[in-house]
Design a protein around this motif. Structure first.
Motif, PDB file in Angstrom:
ATOM      1  N   ALA A  19       0.823  -1.211   0.000  1.00 38.07           N
ATOM      2  CA  ALA A  19       0.000   0.000   0.000  1.00 38.07           C
ATOM      3  C   ALA A  19       0.857   1.260   0.000  1.00 38.07           C
ATOM      4  N   ARG A  20       2.021   1.189   0.642  1.00 36.81           N
ATOM      5  CA  ARG A  20       2.908   2.361   0.695  1.00 36.81           C
ATOM      6  C   ARG A  20       3.788   2.462  -0.549  1.00 36.81           C
ATOM      7  N   GLY A  21       3.671   1.489  -1.436  1.00 39.13           N
ATOM      8  CA  GLY A  21       4.472   1.519  -2.643  1.00 39.13           C
ATOM      9  C   GLY A  21       5.879   0.993  -2.469  1.00 39.13           C
ATOM     10  N   VAL A  22       6.168   0.408  -1.304  1.00 43.57           N
ATOM     11  CA  VAL A  22       7.497  -0.152  -1.048  1.00 43.57           C
ATOM     12  C   VAL A  22       7.696  -1.421  -1.869  1.00 43.57           C
ATOM     13  N   LEU A  23       6.641  -2.226  -1.982  1.00 46.23           N
ATOM     14  CA  LEU A  23       6.698  -3.480  -2.725  1.00 46.23           C
ATOM     15  C   LEU A  23       5.638  -3.488  -3.808  1.00 46.23           C
ATOM     16  N   THR A  24       5.894  -4.279  -4.837  1.00 49.67           N
ATOM     17  CA  THR A  24       4.892  -4.613  -5.838  1.00 49.67           C
ATOM     18  C   THR A  24       4.440  -6.034  -5.565  1.00 49.67           C
ATOM     19  N   VAL A  25       3.147  -6.263  -5.619  1.00 51.61           N
ATOM     20  CA  VAL A  25       2.635  -7.597  -5.296  1.00 51.61           C
ATOM     21  C   VAL A  25       3.273  -8.646  -6.199  1.00 51.61           C
ATOM     22  N   ASP A  26       3.774  -9.702  -5.585  1.00 52.66           N
ATOM     23  CA  ASP A  26       4.375 -10.825  -6.289  1.00 52.66           C
ATOM     24  C   ASP A  26       3.632 -12.088  -5.860  1.00 52.66           C
ATOM     25  N   PRO A  27       3.012 -12.825  -6.799  1.00 56.48           N
ATOM     26  CA  PRO A  27       2.211 -13.994  -6.420  1.00 56.48           C
ATOM     27  C   PRO A  27       2.987 -15.021  -5.602  1.00 56.48           C
ATOM     28  N   ALA A  28       4.246 -15.262  -5.959  1.00 57.12           N
ATOM     29  CA  ALA A  28       5.048 -16.243  -5.218  1.00 57.12           C
ATOM     30  C   ALA A  28       5.292 -15.766  -3.787  1.00 57.12           C
ATOM     31  N   GLN A  29       5.557 -14.489  -3.616  1.00 54.32           N
ATOM     32  CA  GLN A  29       5.744 -13.950  -2.272  1.00 54.32           C
ATOM     33  C   GLN A  29       4.456 -14.055  -1.466  1.00 54.32           C
ATOM     34  N   ARG A  30       3.312 -13.816  -2.127  1.00 60.98           N
ATOM     35  CA  ARG A  30       2.029 -13.911  -1.428  1.00 60.98           C
ATOM     36  C   ARG A  30       1.802 -15.338  -0.922  1.00 60.98           C
ATOM     37  N   GLU A  31       2.150 -16.330  -1.709  1.00 65.69           N
ATOM     38  CA  GLU A  31       2.003 -17.717  -1.261  1.00 65.69           C
ATOM     39  C   GLU A  31       2.905 -18.004  -0.068  1.00 65.69           C
ATOM     40  N   ALA A  32       4.132 -17.500  -0.119  1.00 67.31           N
ATOM     41  CA  ALA A  32       5.048 -17.694   1.002  1.00 67.31           C
ATOM     42  C   ALA A  32       4.518 -17.001   2.254  1.00 67.31           C
ATOM     43  N   VAL A  33       3.927 -15.829   2.090  1.00 69.17           N
ATOM     44  CA  VAL A  33       3.340 -15.101   3.209  1.00 69.17           C
ATOM     45  C   VAL A  33       2.257 -15.943   3.885  1.00 69.17           C
ATOM     46  N   GLU A  34       1.413 -16.589   3.088  1.00 76.21           N
ATOM     47  CA  GLU A  34       0.354 -17.421   3.655  1.00 76.21           C
ATOM     48  C   GLU A  34       0.932 -18.586   4.455  1.00 76.21           C
ATOM     49  N   ALA A 232      22.196  14.818  -0.131  1.00 75.53           N
ATOM     50  CA  ALA A 232      20.918  14.628  -0.811  1.00 75.53           C
ATOM     51  C   ALA A 232      20.976  13.447  -1.773  1.00 75.53           C
ATOM     52  N   GLU A 233      22.115  13.264  -2.433  1.00 71.04           N
ATOM     53  CA  GLU A 233      22.263  12.138  -3.348  1.00 71.04           C
ATOM     54  C   GLU A 233      22.213  10.818  -2.597  1.00 71.04           C
ATOM     55  N   MET A 234      22.848  10.769  -1.421  1.00 75.06           N
ATOM     56  CA  MET A 234      22.795   9.562  -0.603  1.00 75.06           C
ATOM     57  C   MET A 234      21.391   9.323  -0.060  1.00 75.06           C
ATOM     58  N   ASP A 235      20.688  10.398   0.272  1.00 73.33           N
ATOM     59  CA  ASP A 235      19.298  10.256   0.726  1.00 73.33           C
ATOM     60  C   ASP A 235      18.443   9.619  -0.362  1.00 73.33           C
ATOM     61  N   GLY A 243      12.818   1.210  -0.925  1.00 75.50           N
ATOM     62  CA  GLY A 243      11.470   1.346  -1.443  1.00 75.50           C
ATOM     63  C   GLY A 243      10.716   2.522  -0.865  1.00 75.50           C
ATOM     64  N   GLY A 244      11.465   3.531  -0.405  1.00 76.74           N
ATOM     65  CA  GLY A 244      10.824   4.720   0.152  1.00 76.74           C
ATOM     66  C   GLY A 244      10.690   4.706   1.656  1.00 76.74           C
ATOM     67  N   GLU A 245      11.076   3.629   2.308  1.00 84.88           N
ATOM     68  CA  GLU A 245      11.014   3.556   3.765  1.00 84.88           C
ATOM     69  C   GLU A 245      12.135   4.393   4.378  1.00 84.88           C
ATOM     70  N   PRO A 246      11.814   5.305   5.307  1.00 83.73           N
ATOM     71  CA  PRO A 246      12.863   6.138   5.903  1.00 83.73           C
ATOM     72  C   PRO A 246      13.816   5.360   6.801  1.00 83.73           C
ATOM     73  N   GLY A 247      13.342   4.254   7.369  1.00 82.23           N
ATOM     74  CA  GLY A 247      14.190   3.442   8.242  1.00 82.23           C
ATOM     75  C   GLY A 247      14.023   3.784   9.703  1.00 82.23           C
ATOM     76  N   VAL A 248      14.443   2.865  10.546  1.00 80.92           N
ATOM     77  CA  VAL A 248      14.385   3.040  12.006  1.00 80.92           C
ATOM     78  C   VAL A 248      15.712   2.577  12.594  1.00 80.92           C
TER      79      VAL A 248
END
Length: 378
Positions: A19-34, A232-235, A243-248
């Protein structure tokens, strides 16, 4: 695919990244998630036995785990991140497979030197405190067996872990049947493969793309200078690989202590030069870092003259370990690579480091997977 969990905690975390655009849905990943959510559901339903239960039942059937295999860059580590974070249970641990085995060997060696070690079983001795600690879930990154010492030990070790009720989830680049392929006395290793299949679901992750390669495709990974545009270039590179995540903030456990990581996200870490090279860190610490992250960004690498000999030596060690592991590096440098080392004490070693830095920005290096390297005994 049959799964009892369609909206489990791992699925929710995965959906949030999509939803945040970090990932694109991948069917194989979705199966692994389940499948990972099925493991969580089993753990949630499996209540830990109390003291009396353990006394009267020495063997406990663990919740069925998962052996997730696939080529490099398919998202196995990212999925393990989501799974481990979502496992709301006490007694969980995540560790690199080789690091775990190094700990086992170190514990066995110490036990053999003790008074009790003359006649007792060293495998039993190292497993007993693990089970006593209340471990219920063991997550192992990158299972790969190439060492005969490990190969001959694994069946006995995991038989005791499974008998103690430990659920194991692991990632690997190969099928269980390909572990220790063509190894010496491999027939003695086959019971371990059977044990894995007995207690773990084996699932492939044939994802559509090499996501790790996509992160760096066409990117300039180094920046030079000290002005705001360099930062800024490193940012921008950081947000690209996360994928756009600022990190923690995060930590790396090493030799009984914690190394602070200023930013972590999706298998990547961001440090300042001072965080790594102006603190009392050594090769073991850098190996741990290289095993925990597939990508690093290092900000503000200075020119290193004689007044910075210790920092320069650490930087050389750091780059050696990142290079050997195949970790992807983004960095900002105060001066061009050829001018980094200005200390005649480290001139020879620094020449090799510069050569490696040049290679590490190449498309060929950035397109390669991580290399399987053992971790040092802590």
């Amino acid at each position: 695919m049959t799964s009892t969990q369609s909206n489990g905690a791992v699925a929710e975390a995965y959906a949030a990244l999509v939803a945040r655009g970090v990932l694109t849905v991948d069917p194989a990943q979705r199966e692994a998630v389940e499948l990972l959510d099925d493991v969580l559901a089993g753990l949630a339903a499996d209540k830990p036995k109390g003291l009396l239960g353990k006394l009267f039942d020495s063997k406990t059937e663990p919740v069925r785990g998962l052996y997730l295999h696939g080529e490099v860059g398919r998202g196995k580590t990212m999925l393990m991140d989501l799974f481990f974070a979502a496992a709301a249970i006490e007694g969980k641990r995540r560790v690199h497979f080789h690091e775990f085995m190094d700990e086992i060997h170190a514990g066995m060696a110490a036990f053999r030197k003790s008074e009790k070690g003359k006649d007792a079983d060293p495998v039993e001795a190292v497993v007993k405190p693990i089970l006593k600690s209340g471990l219920r879930l063991l997550c192992l990154d990158e299972m790969h067996v190439h060492d005969i010492t490990n190969a001959m030990l694994l069946s006995r070790l995991f038989e005791k872990l499974f008998a103690g009720g430990v659920t194991v989830v692991t990632t690997s680049n190969v099928l269980p049947d390909q572990l220790y392929k063509d190894g010496l006395n491999r027939q003695l290793f086959l019971p371990f493969i059977a044990l894995l299949k007995q207690h773990m679901t084996v699932a492939a992750l044939p994802a559509a793309q090499d996501y790790r390669r996509l992160k760096f495709a066409g990117q300039h990974v180094y920046a030079f200078g000290t002005d705001a545009s360099v930062r800024a270039e490193m940012d921008r590179l950081w947000l690209r690989i996360t994928g756009g995540e600022p990190g923690v903030p995060g930590t790396v456990k090493s030799t009984g202590r914690s190394i602070a990581v200023p930013l972590t996200a999706l298998g990547s870490a961001r440090f300042g030069f001072a965080d790594l090279c102006e603190k009392p860190l050594g090769s073991r610490d850098f190996v741990r870092i290289a095993h925990q992250f597939d990508s690093l960004i290092i900000d503000d690498v200075p020119q290193m003259d004689r007044s910075m000999s210790n920092a320069a030596k650490r930087f050389i060690l750091l780059i050696d370990n990142l290079y050997d592991r195949g970790v992807k590096l983004g960095a900002s440098f105060a001066v061009p690579l050829e001018e980094l080392g200005k200390d005649d004490k480290t001139a020879f070693e620094f020449g090799r480091t510069v050569s490696r830095l040049i290679e590490m920005q190449s498309e060929d290096y950035l397109g390669q997977g991580l290399r399987d390297t053992a971790t040092p005994v802590a």
